[in-house]
Design an enzyme around this catalytic site. Structure first.
Site, PDB file in Angstrom:
ATOM      1  N   TYR A  55       0.846  -1.271  -0.047  1.00  0.00           N
ATOM      2  CA  TYR A  55      -0.075   0.022  -0.045  1.00  0.00           C
ATOM      3  C   TYR A  55       0.852   1.321  -0.070  1.00  0.00           C
ATOM      4  CZ  TYR A  55      -3.670  -3.388   1.693  1.00  0.00           C
ATOM      5  OH  TYR A  55      -4.558  -4.232   1.959  1.00  0.00           O
ATOM      6  N   SER A 236     -12.363   4.156   5.013  1.00  0.00           N
ATOM      7  CA  SER A 236     -13.009   5.524   5.041  1.00  0.00           C
ATOM      8  C   SER A 236     -11.965   6.639   5.592  1.00  0.00           C
ATOM      9  CB  SER A 236     -14.219   5.703   5.755  1.00  0.00           C
ATOM     10  OG  SER A 236     -14.806   7.176   5.578  1.00  0.00           O
TER      11      SER A 236
HETATM   12  C1  1BO Z   1      -4.007  -5.300  -4.638  1.00  0.00           C
HETATM   13  C2  1BO Z   1      -4.322  -5.048  -3.004  1.00  0.00           C
HETATM   14  C3  1BO Z   1      -5.563  -5.312  -2.776  1.00  0.00           C
HETATM   15  C4  1BO Z   1      -5.945  -5.077  -1.435  1.00  0.00           C
HETATM   16  O1  1BO Z   1      -5.302  -5.537  -0.507  1.00  0.00           O
END
Ligand code: 1BO
Length: 281
Positions: A55, A236
């Site tokens: 992420y 969110s």
């Molecule tokens: C590709 C990442 C999906 C959410 O964890």
């Protein structure tokens, strides 16, 4: 920090772990939006934050945790190892990098983010178990594992796997996978727990929401956490929406309402199906 404005979520027990039934999903938040979202969620009453090395927001999640002033043990923090880092040695290094970014000595839960057919389950799960033994992770588990791979992972693991995290919402029937996880004492963690916007406009959902004086999202999240061993991680950045998403423990759906919502599943209900995904159930 003042006390939380919403009571923290109840805990789900799974193979020796206790996990808050609602967590804050942080994908795809980045930068200040992410650190502010984590800080506001913790202020509202969240005690479970979900991130991943992929992420690119672990530093900001760590900043949000720091800003909350909460004791380390008050918050359940999950991160994940990307599928390109599953080889023995690489997986452990990924966990160490995540801890440095988060500013933590250990995460509560470390997951294999997606399986990778180029690395055997024995090798990746072996390396994952090693992170638990060496204290980098308090608990371990998997994500995006279909039933066949859950069975392989459980057979290969020398430490308990506490959960499988996967896409789960009323438009997608995940009952087979959920049953497999339950057989092994594992919790299931639902990502995309309120599906696409379209779900929230279906009559079944809006009528139950109107009858109960709740939002459509609250009805779907209640459907999630009312099922045994199910945890949901809605994303969110909006404090009001975060509060609504956590406030789903003060009412109960009837068996008929639960069945109506489960009945919305359809064959094209999956949202996330990247090229590297395994063969699903
Ligand atoms: C590709 C990442 C999906 C959410 O964890």
């Amino acid at each position: 920090m003042t006390g939380p404005s919403i009571a923290p979520a109840p805990l789900v027990e799974a193979n020796g772990a206790r996990i808050p039934a609602i967590g804050l999903g942080t994908w795809p938040m980045k930068g200040d939006e992410c650190s502010r979202a984590v800080a506001s969620a913790l202020e509202i009453g969240y005690r479970h934050i979900d991130t991943a090395s992929m992420y690119g927001n672990e530093t900001e999640v760590g900043e949000g945790l720091q800003a909350s002033g909460l004791d380390r043990d008050a918050v359940f923090v999950t991160t994940k190892v990307w599928f390109e880092d599953l080889a023995d040695g690489e997986l452990q290094k990924s966990a160490e990098r995540s801890l440095r970014k988060l500013g933590l000595d250990a995460v509560d839960l470390l997951l294999i983010h997606w399986p990778d057919p180029r690395v055997s389950i024995a090798e990746s799960v072996g390396a994952l178990c090693e992170t638990k033994r060496s204290g980098l992770a308090r608990h371990i588990g998997v994500a995006n594992f279909p039933t066949r791979l859950v069975e392989e992972a459980v057979a290969a693991a020398t430490e308990p796997l506490i959960c499988n995290q996967f896409e789960n919402h009323p438009l997608l029937d995940q009952s087979k996978l959920m049953a497999a996880c339950r057989r092994h004492g594992m919790a299931t963690v639902s990502y995309c727990p309120i599906g696409k916007g379209e779900l929230l406009e279906l009559d079944v959902i809006t009528e139950i929401a109107a009858a109960r004086g709740r939002t459509a999202a609250q009805i779907v999240l209640r459907w999630q956490v009312q099922q045994p061993g199910v945890i949901a991680i809605p994303k969110s950045a909006n404090p009001q929406r975060q509060a609504e998403n956590l406030d789903v423990f003060g009412f109960t759906l009837s068996d008929d309402e639960m069945a109506q919502i489960s009945g919305l599943a359809r064959s094209d209900g999956r949202i996330l199906d990247p090229a590297f995904a395994p063969e699903w159930d």
